[in-house]
Design a protein around this motif. Structure first.
Motif, mmCIF file in Angstrom:
data_model
loop_
_atom_site.group_PDB
_atom_site.id
_atom_site.type_symbol
_atom_site.label_atom_id
_atom_site.label_comp_id
_atom_site.label_asym_id
_atom_site.label_seq_id
_atom_site.Cartn_x
_atom_site.Cartn_y
_atom_site.Cartn_z
ATOM 1 N N ALA A 47 0.828 -1.204 0.000
ATOM 2 C CA ALA A 47 0.000 0.000 0.000
ATOM 3 C C ALA A 47 0.862 1.254 0.000
ATOM 4 C CB ALA A 47 -0.917 0.001 1.224
ATOM 5 N N ILE A 48 1.950 1.221 0.752
ATOM 6 C CA ILE A 48 2.845 2.389 0.819
ATOM 7 C C ILE A 48 3.508 2.618 -0.527
ATOM 8 C CG2 ILE A 48 4.943 3.295 1.901
ATOM 9 C CD1 ILE A 48 4.057 1.760 4.448
ATOM 10 N N LYS A 49 3.972 1.530 -1.166
ATOM 11 C CA LYS A 49 4.615 1.667 -2.473
ATOM 12 C C LYS A 49 3.627 2.133 -3.540
ATOM 13 C CE LYS A 49 8.632 -1.359 -2.134
ATOM 14 N NZ LYS A 49 9.357 -2.506 -2.734
ATOM 15 N N GLN A 50 2.336 1.849 -3.312
ATOM 16 C CA GLN A 50 1.322 2.283 -4.273
ATOM 17 C C GLN A 50 0.864 3.715 -4.032
ATOM 18 O OE1 GLN A 50 -1.872 -0.629 -4.415
ATOM 19 N NE2 GLN A 50 -0.453 -2.318 -4.841
ATOM 20 N N GLY A 51 1.510 4.390 -3.076
ATOM 21 C CA GLY A 51 1.263 5.820 -2.921
ATOM 22 C C GLY A 51 0.486 6.247 -1.702
ATOM 23 N N THR B 230 -2.621 -5.592 1.461
ATOM 24 C CA THR B 230 -2.037 -6.894 1.795
ATOM 25 C C THR B 230 -2.966 -7.665 2.720
ATOM 26 O OG1 THR B 230 0.214 -6.036 1.538
ATOM 27 C CG2 THR B 230 -0.044 -8.060 2.814
ATOM 28 N N ASP B 231 -3.149 -8.937 2.438
ATOM 29 C CA ASP B 231 -4.047 -9.779 3.233
ATOM 30 C C ASP B 231 -3.681 -9.712 4.713
ATOM 31 O OD1 ASP B 231 -5.352 -10.553 0.963
ATOM 32 O OD2 ASP B 231 -4.351 -12.494 0.791
ATOM 33 N N GLY B 232 -4.722 -9.601 5.545
ATOM 34 C CA GLY B 232 -4.530 -9.611 6.986
ATOM 35 C C GLY B 232 -4.499 -8.251 7.630
ATOM 36 N N PHE B 233 -4.151 -7.214 6.862
ATOM 37 C CA PHE B 233 -4.054 -5.868 7.421
ATOM 38 C C PHE B 233 -5.433 -5.234 7.539
ATOM 39 C CE2 PHE B 233 0.364 -6.328 6.318
ATOM 40 C CZ PHE B 233 1.044 -5.455 7.156
ATOM 41 N N ASP B 234 -5.698 -4.626 8.696
ATOM 42 C CA ASP B 234 -6.899 -3.815 8.881
ATOM 43 C C ASP B 234 -6.614 -2.343 8.623
ATOM 44 O OD1 ASP B 234 -8.525 -6.005 9.716
ATOM 45 O OD2 ASP B 234 -7.572 -5.916 11.691
ATOM 46 N N GLU B 235 -5.358 -1.949 8.833
ATOM 47 C CA GLU B 235 -4.892 -0.590 8.561
ATOM 48 C C GLU B 235 -3.551 -0.700 7.844
ATOM 49 O OE1 GLU B 235 -6.671 2.021 9.302
ATOM 50 O OE2 GLU B 235 -8.171 1.097 10.635
ATOM 51 N N ILE B 236 -3.151 0.384 7.177
ATOM 52 C CA ILE B 236 -1.859 0.358 6.500
ATOM 53 C C ILE B 236 -0.724 0.269 7.514
ATOM 54 C CG2 ILE B 236 -0.276 1.679 5.027
ATOM 55 C CD1 ILE B 236 -2.750 2.733 3.566
ATOM 56 N N ARG B 237 -0.857 0.942 8.631
ATOM 57 C CA ARG B 237 0.091 0.801 9.745
ATOM 58 C C ARG B 237 -0.685 0.372 10.984
ATOM 59 N NH1 ARG B 237 4.785 5.009 11.030
ATOM 60 N NH2 ARG B 237 5.880 3.472 9.730
ATOM 61 N N GLN B 238 -0.271 -0.725 11.581
ATOM 62 C CA GLN B 238 -0.938 -1.191 12.799
ATOM 63 C C GLN B 238 0.085 -1.721 13.782
ATOM 64 O OE1 GLN B 238 -3.490 -3.819 10.351
ATOM 65 N NE2 GLN B 238 -2.768 -5.519 11.638
ATOM 66 N N ALA B 239 -0.337 -1.781 15.028
ATOM 67 C CA ALA B 239 0.580 -2.126 16.114
ATOM 68 C C ALA B 239 1.236 -3.477 15.885
ATOM 69 C CB ALA B 239 -0.177 -2.136 17.445
ATOM 70 N N GLU C 101 -3.004 7.315 5.371
ATOM 71 C CA GLU C 101 -4.357 7.396 4.845
ATOM 72 C C GLU C 101 -4.573 6.294 3.810
ATOM 73 O OE1 GLU C 101 -4.632 11.260 3.167
ATOM 74 O OE2 GLU C 101 -4.993 12.264 5.088
ATOM 75 N N GLY C 102 -5.809 5.848 3.686
ATOM 76 C CA GLY C 102 -6.130 4.891 2.642
ATOM 77 C C GLY C 102 -6.403 3.496 3.178
ATOM 78 N N GLU C 103 -6.677 2.592 2.240
ATOM 79 C CA GLU C 103 -7.040 1.223 2.578
ATOM 80 C C GLU C 103 -5.852 0.289 2.382
ATOM 81 O OE1 GLU C 103 -9.951 0.252 3.871
ATOM 82 O OE2 GLU C 103 -10.507 2.394 3.899
#
Length: 427
Positions: free
Chosen positions: A22-26, A40-49, A35-37
């Motif tokens: 997601a980060i590489k896609q901008g 990658t499978d399993g992620f609920d947020e782009i950055r998570q704990a 920000e954004g959705e």
């Protein structure tokens, strides 16, 4: 001594999981998050704990030892195992893993760790993070049962002679590449600063921003460092040299830039991690070989470090066999069992490639300490300060673990020598 119980407790790791795709896609940063959705499978947020499973192994005498399951920041990317979710995987540790290991002799570290590597659940190998964390606990259990150090257990398992001085620690600055690096200078950190050069803005359209930063490193290191301080500069560019210059990598324009980096760093050595990222292991190896040969032909003394597409034990073998790097990063969580990291370091012995025992900011203090013992047992070229991205805590954990282990081994050796002298005198 028998293993009598294995328990799993979900917890937090030292940093965060990031959806690299997601980060590489901008995906745009929003403060510390994105920000954004996620994609990658399993992620609920782009950055998570970041998450860990705290693994406790009970021994027959009531002793409890620990290991921590951990996965890298960019979990689930680049062919790695899926995002590591502690609640999902904890039952695996307390179920199939415990069923296999409870009742076994804790002193048989290598046999127990290899058994864990081969264990399958519903036809699949255990997640790398599980193998990593449980093997740490097995290492601690063997050391406890034998009343020795984890360094000695690993050394016996791998047939090595441990280092007698701390392995050089590599400090990682994160994005705070000036303040954190100045902290490293004050503490005399031997290898630094990583610097997180992951965008054109940070390197410069022609590489000029990085050159200025390297010049600053030289000047400030001598202003702040201890007397006689001779750092080795190690900078991760996340493939950005390839982005701004492109292939072929042995042409004059590219080689001249590395020569400029060498000049900017003088009189200190410099090594560049991940100079390019060409999308797969085979092509990455070819590109790295091309660059190394170009630098060698031109007499440029900048070392290059394999990172991208060098994740597993088999990847390490491929890069070393091809002579594709001066150093390879051994990414400890990606190799599974901690003994596999030690075996990867040993694979570099007798070659032109040095081993950097790395890992991720997203580990824990327990896994970092375990890796310090692997570094000592194998006398790696350098070892990463971890976990976290704040530098000070990780450096303290890794450096102090090595120092206390070396001090203990020296005390025990002195006691052994003294006992031997007394026996000889009695004879």
């Amino acid at each position: 001594m028998e293993i009598t119980g294995i328990h799993a407790t979900p917890g937090y790791s030292g940093f965060f999981f990031d959806d690299q795709r997601a980060i590489k896609q901008g995906a745009q940063q929003d403060g510390f998050t994105y920000e954004g959705e996620p994609v990658t499978d399993g992620f609920d947020e782009i950055r998570q704990a970041g998450e860990t499973i705290i693994v406790d192994i009970e021994l027959a005498d009531g002793t409890v030892v620990r290991g921590d399951c951990a996965a890298v920041q960019y979990s689930g990317a680049g062919g790695r195992d899926p995002l590591f979710q502690a609640e999902e995987y904890a039952p695996v540790v307390e179920g199939p893993v415990a069923d296999e290991l409870v009742g076994r002799d804790a002193t048989e570290f290598l046999a127990n760790a290899e058994l864990l590597e081969e264990l399958q659940v519903e036809g699949d190998r255990l997640h790398t993070a599980i193998r990593y964390g449980v093997s740490q606990a097995l290492l601690a259990a063997a050391a406890e049962a034998e009343n020795t150090t984890q360094t000695d257990v690993i050394a016996d398992a791998l047939g090595t002679e441990p280092a007698t001085e701390p392995v050089p620690v590599f400090g990682q600055s994160g994005d705070d590449r000036y303040n954190n690096t100045e902290k490293m200078f004050v503490k005399g950190v031997p290898v630094l600063p990583h610097a997180l050069i992951n965008s054109v803005e940070k390197i410069g359209e022609n590489g000029e921003v990085l050159l200025e930063y390297v010049e600053w490193l030289v000047e400030r290191s001598q202003e702040l460092g201890p007397d006689g301080y001779e750092p080795r500069f190690h900078i991760d560019v996340y493939g950005m040299i390839g982005e701004i210059f492109g292939a072929p990598y042995d042409r004059d324009e590219v080689v001249d830039y590395f020569a400029a980096l060498e000049e900017a760093a003088a009189p200190f050595p410099i090594q560049i991690e991940g100079p390019m990222d060409v999308g797969n292991r085979a092509d990455q190896i070819d590109a790295m070989v091309e660059l190394r040969e170009g630098l060698k032909d031109a007499g440029v003394g900048v070392d290059i470090v394999a990172d991208e597409w060098c994740n597993t034990f088999e990847d390490v073998q491929a890069f070393v066999d091809a002579g594709a790097a001066d150093l390879v990063q051994v990414k400890t969580p990606d190799l599974g069992g901690i003994h596999r990291s030690g075996q990867a370091v040993r694979y570099c012995e007798g070659t032109e490639t040095r081993a950097y025992l790395g890992g991720t900011c997203n580990e824990t203090e327990t896994s970092a300490r375990a890796c310090a013992h692997v570094a000592l047992a194998t006398n790696a070229a350098q070892v990463l300060a971890k976990p976290g991205m704040g530098f000070d805590e990780g450096y303290m954990i890794v450096e102090n673990e090595m120092r206390r282990t070396i001090a203990r081994r020296k005390r025990e050796q002195q006691t052994t020598d003294s006992d031997t002298d007394e026996i000889t005198a009695d004879d």
